[in-house]
Design an enzyme around this catalytic site. Structure first.
Site: not given
Ligand code: GLP
Length: 267
Positions: A138, A143, A67, A136
């Site tokens: 995702h 989302e 992304d 949440n």
């Molecule tokens: C972000 C990314 C995701 C990621 C998530 C969790 O928003 N777009 O790909 O898995 O949040 O992030 P973290 O690994 O820092 O908890």
């Protein structure tokens, strides 16, 4: 789904590293889907280390980032392109032309997303997709309420995601509200999916994804429908799971199953 519960973050990363290493041994030109966030950093660190030691060679590896923020140039310090380059791509012997990512400022968004999808297909699809999980539920930036059939496209971030990602940005700097993300349909076409999660703040998302109903309200719950998904957790992220004993039992019996099926075949 294979649920693997480890003692700590380092063990999660070691497990994920071994799965990727084994795949690379079978297919040097494997295609890896890479997530941002803090969660996969330890896996990238192990892959970098192994590459530096000459154990694993990435000259044929192809990568696709999951992304990107819409509105940030590739060179922006907070873009996911910068993040992935810094934490992984720049530190391994991957060829530049094998690094693929979504652009935060494409001329034509729809065309860019469509071309990205075509590019993934043209290399034979993603062999292993690494995922983290939002609190949440995702995956990528899909989302809650994202369609399970969705493809790479623009999404609007939830307020909680914007808040969760604020620490990456300087004081007074706005977190983008929109992003580009591989769709859930795109992610589900990966041959193997590794979802990693650690820490207490992921326990709800984890239990809802694994033991709750399959619902667009919890995007990661779609993984229940994938034929080869491994969810690797630490004790905290796994703490609300009801069938923990069974997951441990299955994991510990894995070698036994392999031996048993071999024996059956030869008898
Ligand atoms: C972000 C990314 C995701 C990621 C998530 C969790 O928003 N777009 O790909 O898995 O949040 O992030 P973290 O690994 O820092 O908890």
């Amino acid at each position: 789904m294979e649920i693997i519960i480890k003692n700590d973050y380092d063990e999660i990363c070691t497990e994920a590293y071994h799965i990727i290493y084994q795949k690379w041994q079978q297919k040097n030109n494997m295609v890896l889907g890479c997530a941002t966030g803090r969660t996969p950093l330890g896996v990238y660190a192990k892959l970098i280390d192994s590459n530096k030691k000459g154990k694993i060679n990435f000259s044929e590896l192809k990568v696709f980032s999951l992304d990107e923020y819409l509105g940030l140039k590739e060179t922006h310090p907070q873009s996911f392109a910068t993040y992935m380059n810094k934490h992984f791509y720049q530190q391994i012997n991957i060829k530049k032309e094998n690094i693929h990512g979504l652009k935060g400022m494409p001329e034509d968004i729809d065309e860019h997303c469509w071309v990205y999808e075509s590019l993934i297909k043209s290399v034979g699809g993603i062999d292993i997709q690494i995922l983290g999980i939002g609190s949440n539920g995702h995956i990528g930036f899909n989302e809650p309420s994202s369609s399970f059939a969705s493809r790479t496209r623009v999404k609007t971030l939830t307020k909680e995601t914007i808040k969760a990602n604020k620490h990456y940005f300087r004081d007074g700097e706005e977190v983008p509200r929109y992003c580009l993300t591989m769709g859930i349909g795109t992610i589900m076409e990966a041959k193997t999916i590794l979802l990693l999660a650690f820490g207490k703040n992921k326990e709800d998302a984890v239990v809802n994804s694994i033991e709750g109903p399959v619902t667009a309200s919890v995007p990661a719950s779609v993984l229940q429908l994938h034929p080869d998904v491994k969810i690797i957790l630490d004790q905290e992220a796994a703490s609300r799971l009801k069938r923990k004993d069974y997951y441990h039992w299955v994991y510990n019996k894995k070698k036994g199953i392999e031996r048993y099926t071999k024996k059956l075949k030869s008898s």
